[in-house]
Design an enzyme around this catalytic site. Structure first.
Site, mmCIF file in Angstrom:
data_model
loop_
_atom_site.group_PDB
_atom_site.id
_atom_site.type_symbol
_atom_site.label_atom_id
_atom_site.label_comp_id
_atom_site.label_asym_id
_atom_site.label_seq_id
_atom_site.Cartn_x
_atom_site.Cartn_y
_atom_site.Cartn_z
ATOM 1 C CD1 TRP A 156 -3.112 -1.074 0.595
ATOM 2 C CD2 TRP A 156 -1.725 -2.414 1.722
ATOM 3 N NE1 TRP A 156 -3.717 -2.300 0.726
ATOM 4 C CE2 TRP A 156 -2.888 -3.141 1.410
ATOM 5 C CE3 TRP A 156 -0.696 -3.069 2.416
ATOM 6 C CZ2 TRP A 156 -3.065 -4.466 1.781
ATOM 7 C CZ3 TRP A 156 -0.880 -4.397 2.782
ATOM 8 C CH2 TRP A 156 -2.051 -5.074 2.466
ATOM 9 C CG HIS A 178 -6.964 -1.461 3.507
ATOM 10 N ND1 HIS A 178 -6.174 -2.566 3.416
ATOM 11 C CD2 HIS A 178 -6.752 -0.992 4.758
ATOM 12 C CE1 HIS A 178 -5.526 -2.763 4.540
ATOM 13 N NE2 HIS A 178 -5.862 -1.818 5.381
ATOM 14 N NE ARG A 204 -4.583 1.527 -1.471
ATOM 15 C CZ ARG A 204 -4.935 0.357 -1.941
ATOM 16 N NH1 ARG A 204 -4.406 -0.072 -3.066
ATOM 17 N NH2 ARG A 204 -5.777 -0.415 -1.292
ATOM 18 C CD GLN A 218 -10.457 -0.874 -0.667
ATOM 19 O OE1 GLN A 218 -10.547 -1.080 0.546
ATOM 20 N NE2 GLN A 218 -9.419 -1.263 -1.384
ATOM 21 C CB VAL A 261 -7.330 -13.165 4.099
ATOM 22 C CG1 VAL A 261 -8.489 -12.327 4.588
ATOM 23 C CG2 VAL A 261 -6.626 -12.510 2.942
ATOM 24 C CB ALA A 315 -12.702 -9.776 5.287
HETATM 25 N N1 DAH Z 1 -7.638 -4.343 1.696
HETATM 26 C C1 DAH Z 1 -7.166 -4.921 0.473
HETATM 27 C C2 DAH Z 1 -6.655 -3.795 -0.426
HETATM 28 O O1 DAH Z 1 -7.149 -2.714 -0.354
HETATM 29 C C3 DAH Z 1 -8.243 -5.662 -0.243
HETATM 30 C C4 DAH Z 1 -8.680 -6.865 0.533
HETATM 31 C C5 DAH Z 1 -8.075 -8.069 0.288
HETATM 32 C C6 DAH Z 1 -9.675 -6.765 1.479
HETATM 33 C C7 DAH Z 1 -8.461 -9.194 1.000
HETATM 34 C C8 DAH Z 1 -10.099 -7.893 2.178
HETATM 35 C C9 DAH Z 1 -9.473 -9.106 1.921
HETATM 36 O O2 DAH Z 1 -11.053 -7.843 3.083
HETATM 37 O O3 DAH Z 1 -9.900 -10.185 2.591
HETATM 38 O O4 DAH Z 1 -5.775 -3.990 -1.204
#
Ligand code: DAH
Length: 347
Positions: A156, A178, A204, A218, A261, A315
């Protein structure tokens, strides 16, 4: 002298008749009666005349003077009258304006989309949870299993807040990258089971171009409880995709690493333009990635004070701006924030 006076009378009477504007008439008036005007200078020559001549010229001069004054006044009124008639002729027909349709505002495309998705997930039993845009490293990274100085943080490009005047250690406060911060907060509060969602802005440090913006949306969901499985994740993702892209929408899960995750997946949708054949829009792959997702990592349960043996969770973080671009063939992500009426009125 008599000739001189009649010449002035003749010349100026013509000029006055020809005058087309009040301004022009003012000029003529000054040329006659102003300082050093023709009729102002003339009496200075009367001293050269004999008493007899003076007796004749005097009344003549006065008569011509009065006559010219009167002619100017008459012409002035005529011009006024004409311009009034002109104005009346040109009067606006306001009846036409009542036929112009009042322009009506409407919700922004992204807001319409948000409403649609929020409605769908509310019906599936999800509640909305808003987390802060200005966030602590703790909720954006640390409790999501991304420790300080860990290389995964490089996934990020983060905008940090200058905290030098706040007495806060540098690097602790940031603009959230995020929406995943919402569920690390909920879990830390111990508010399980969770079936929550957030549709909100993220930020970002991006070089802005047609595909990248520093500010974007998002749509994130988190489900935490007992016996949550990948099957639940697949079911929810199909629900979402079929609602957005229609019943024929197809998706696939592809292994992908995210620190919070395990297993982590990238959710791809079959390209709506070429139906999988491969085209310019999907870079020839037939698929495009629309979300990151997965089963919540046991470390996240530990870091937020939950018992990883008892808790399971899923998630996802989904890019609605991206899918709207694909759905409507919008070529530039910057349109979403620019407020260009041509763009806004189209959707
Ligand atoms: N937060 C991640 C991003 O912005 C995207 C994401 C990936 C969210 C996996 C999730 C997850 O909840 O399980 O790049």
């Amino acid at each position: 002298m008599e000739q001189k006076i009649s010449k002035i009378e003749k010349d100026y009477s013509e000029k006055i008749q020809k005058a087309q504007s009040l301004k022009e008439l003012d000029g003529i008036f000054l040329a006659l009666f102003g300082k050093n005007g023709e009729l102002d200078l003339l009496p200075k020559e009367f001293s050269k005349l004999s008493p007899d001549e003076r007796c004749r010229i005097g009344p003549l001069f006065n008569a011509v003077k009065q006559e010219l004054e009167k002619t100017i006044e008459v012409r002035r009124n005529e011009i006024r009258e004409q311009s009034y008639i002109k104005l009346v002729d040109e009067k606006l027909d306001l009846a036409e304006t009542t036929q112009i349709k009042q322009r009506q505002g409407h919700l922004h495309l992204a807001t319409q989309f948000k409403k649609e998705i929020i409605d769908l997930f509310e019906n599936l039993g999800f509640y909305q949870f808003d987390a802060p845009h200005v966030e602590w490293d703790k909720y954006n990274f640390e409790t999501l299993n991304i420790p300080k100085d860990h290389p995964s943080k490089d996934m990020w490009d983060t905008l940090y807040i200058d905290t030098s005047k706040l007495g806060v250690e540098p690097g602790q406060m940031l603009l959230r990258t995020h929406t995943s911060n919402f569920w690390s907060r909920l879990m830390e509060k111990g508010q399980t089971p969770i079936r929550a969602m957030s549709f909100d802005r993220c930020f970002r440090y991006e070089a802005v171009d047609a595909r990248h913006s520093h500010t974007f949306n998002q749509f994130e969901i988190a489900v935490v409880g007992e016996n949550i499985t990948m099957a639940n994740l697949k079911y929810l993702s199909d629900c979402l995709l079929k609602t957005i892209l229609g019943e024929e929408a197809k998706s696939r899960f592809r292994p992908k690493y995210y620190p919070f995750v395990e297993p982590g997946v990238g959710i791809d949708s079959l390209c709506v333009f070429c139906h999988g054949k491969g085209c310019k829009i999907c870079s020839g792959t037939g698929w495009f990635e629309i979300a990151g997702a997965g089963m919540i990592h046991p470390n996240v349960f530990k870091l937020t004070g939950q018992n990883p043996k008892k808790c399971t969770g899923l998630a996802w973080g989904f890019g609605p701006d991206r899918i709207l671009m694909l759905k409507h063939g919008i070529e530039d992500i910057r349109y979403f924030l620019e407020g260009d009426l041509k763009f806004l009125q189209k959707y």
